[in-house]
Design an enzyme around this catalytic site. Structure first.
Site, PDB file in Angstrom:
ATOM      1  N   CYS A 114      -7.374 -22.208 -19.118  1.00  0.00           N
ATOM      2  CA  CYS A 114      -7.728 -21.713 -20.448  1.00  0.00           C
ATOM      3  C   CYS A 114      -7.174 -20.302 -20.647  1.00  0.00           C
ATOM      4  CB  CYS A 114      -9.251 -21.717 -20.616  1.00  0.00           C
ATOM      5  SG  CYS A 114      -9.823 -21.155 -22.230  1.00  0.00           S
ATOM      6  N   VAL A 162       0.868  -1.175   0.000  1.00  0.00           N
ATOM      7  CA  VAL A 162       0.000   0.000   0.000  1.00  0.00           C
ATOM      8  C   VAL A 162       0.903   1.223   0.000  1.00  0.00           C
ATOM      9  CG1 VAL A 162      -1.808   1.237   1.218  1.00  0.00           C
ATOM     10  CG2 VAL A 162      -1.810  -1.256   1.214  1.00  0.00           C
TER      11      VAL A 162
END
Length: 553
Positions: free
Chosen positions: A481, A2
């Site tokens: 995929c 962060v």
């Protein structure tokens, strides 16, 4: 991590949603649990009971909550987050809150963060002394940062930019992108830069920090603006990105050898990318193209209730299940875009991937011209599945022949959504062969099948991913995929099933060379045992389709 913009936004959210003057009712969270390790923390937090909340300030990656004479310093670390008035008591990763501050009317929760007790006077003095160096502060002063940077003359730029005593709030993303915008190699030392180059580097760091801040505040996708960070190819020259661990702390560094030079004297500031000129380059209304701006359906979005940044595909917040806010659709008018004001309004000017059609050459009086016969009717076939030759295409082919077009060439190309197919290889029944089965004119096959497995539904080479969720499989690699998530099939296969075994008869692990040199970026297999127990097994991995893994930060 962060970085400064994220911490600044967290401070603004607390400032706007949590009213001052509320008293502390109680604390809860893992820091206050009854364990021998937290016995001291439990007693220390008790001194805040009954104290009034008086305000919040941020400095770089630090957030300070003031309660009278005492304050809490919060550092969000790599994956820290914050929620205000949330019923859900766990983070997106399923971890409980580190600290929950229960006030009279509000509750502030911190996750995956470090919390320390400090004196308010010391925190205020620290903020006043360094706020002119904070890259996200409105009181940022260039001359102060430049003077502080010149004092680190013997250090490399990649180390100086990450030094929170020089530039509070700069993290790895800002470091890599600012160095790219400046055209400087990360290993260049400060003493090699001129005063003008030091000023330009500070300006690029400040500019990208503000861009970071604006993207996070508006919910836009910041990664659309990355040029080198976690990219396989440079966003400017399309060259290969070098990934290595560089500097005193060995932080992951991304740079382009073509666009970033080791010799600062070779840098011409006037020829650097135009993005460097001002922060408003991403919001200019008179730009000729908006291709670099993420569409609303492609952007990450921030929950209005818990401020969590969600993925573009999420219809509701992953943390609090708040529905995604609807964005009113703006009516498109040709006059509203300079890009389309001078164009003829025909369907072929959609500026998307062209539909399937036939290209033929026609001999005319003034030479040879190319005709493109295109079927503009809507298609129902998926993009990646080879469609059969439609009757419309047959009619177009007949039309081309009737007009005297020369279609006798045996290997004219037909442009389809899935690739280029030779017309001489189209069977008479109208069914196309798979691209890997099409034979070349010489009679041999064009390419051998890829080494990585293909998904069953689409027959396409899969891609290699890494498990990031907490659990026993974290860090393990798998094949899935390669299509976008909305069109993916359910193909899944563990990648280590294809990995060789080490001398312990165990499956090896794939690693990436991060040292600078001729083998940088290459993948290799090593023993999966911890250091000290590893065998001497080593084998280079073939960087074929789907095998290249870009290391994280």
């Amino acid at each position: 991590m962060v970085e400064g913009p994220g911490c600044t936004l967290n401070g603004e959210k607390i400032r706007s949603k949590v009213q001052r003057g509320q008293k502390v009712k109680r604390f809860s969270g893992t820091l206050t649990s009854k364990t021998p390790r937290n016995a001291t923390n439990m007693n220390n937090f008790q001194v805040f009971l009954g104290c009034q909340y008086t305000g919040v300030e941020t400095l770089g990656k630090e957030l300070f909550l003031y309660f009278g004479q005492r304050a809490l310093r919060v550092h969000f670390g790599m994956d820290g987050s914050m929620r205000i008035n949330q019923a859900e008591q766990k983070s997106r990763k399923g971890l409980p809150a580190v600290l929950e501050i229960h006030l009279t009317n509000d509750t502030v929760c911190f996750f995956d963060s470090t919390v320390e007790i400090r004196l308010s006077e010391d925190c205020e003095q620290r903020v006043r002394a360094m706020e002119s160096l904070d890259v996200c502060s409105s009181k940022f002063i260039f001359s102060h940062v430049e003077e502080r940077m010149r004092s680190q003359s013997l250090r490399m730029l990649c180390d100086v930019l990450l030094d929170q005593a020089v530039l509070p709030g700069v993290g790895n993303i800002i470091k890599n992108e600012a160095l790219f915008d400046s055209g400087l190699h990360p290993s260049v030392k400060v003493k090699q830069l001129t005063d003008t180059q030091v000023h330009h580097l500070v300006k690029m760091t400040r500019d990208f920090s503000l861009l970071f801040y604006k993207c996070r505040k508006t919910g836009s996708a910041l990664n659309k603006h990355y040029k080198v960070y976690k990219r396989p190819h440079c966003g400017q020259c399309n060259g290969a990105i070098t990934v290595c661990r560089l500097g005193d702390n060995g932080r992951m560094t991304y740079f382009c050898n073509r666009c970033q030079t080791l010799d600062p004297s070779e840098v011409n500031l006037s020829k650097l990318p135009t993005r460097n000129t001002s922060v408003g380059w991403t919001y200019q209304g008179d730009m000729s193209s908006n291709d670099h701006v993420a569409k609303k359906e492609e952007e990450e979005w921030a929950c209005q209730l818990c401020t969590l940044i969600n993925q573009p595909r999420s219809k509701a917040c992953d943390a609090c299940l708040t529905p995604r806010p609807e964005v009113p659709k703006e009516a498109f008018t040709p006059e509203s875009s300079l890009f389309t004001s001078g164009l003829i309004k025909y369907p072929c000017n959609a500026f998307t991937k062209p539909p399937e059609g036939i290209k033929v050459n026609r001999r005319a009086v003034f030479g040879t011209s190319t005709l493109m016969f295109t079927d503009l009717s809507p298609k129902t076939n998926p993009v990646n599945v080879p469609p059969p030759l439609s009757s419309t295409n047959s009619q177009l082919n007949s039309l081309a022949t009737a007009r005297g077009a020369s279609c006798s060439q045996p290997h004219k190309k037909i442009r389809l959504d899935h690739g280029l197919v030779s017309t001489g290889n189209i069977p008479k029944n109208g069914n196309y062969s798979s691209p890997t089965q099409i034979k070349a004119p010489t009679g041999g096959t064009t390419k051998s099948p890829p080494k990585c497995p293909c998904c069953v539904s689409h027959g396409l080479p899969s891609v290699l991913r890494v498990v990031t969720k907490q659990g026993e499989n974290k860090g393990r690699q798998f094949f899935t995929c390669s299509l976008p998530r909305e069109r993916q099939c359910n193909f899944f296969e563990w990648a280590d099933a294809h990995f060789p075994s080490c001398h312990h008869a165990k499956r090896s692990l794939m690693r990436t060379v991060l040292k600078l040199g001729p083998n940088n970026g290459r993948n290799f297999y090593v023993c999966s045992f911890p250091k000290g127990k590893q065998c001497e097994f080593f084998q280079w991995a073939e960087n074929g389709p789907g095998i290249a893994v870009l290391p994280g930060c």
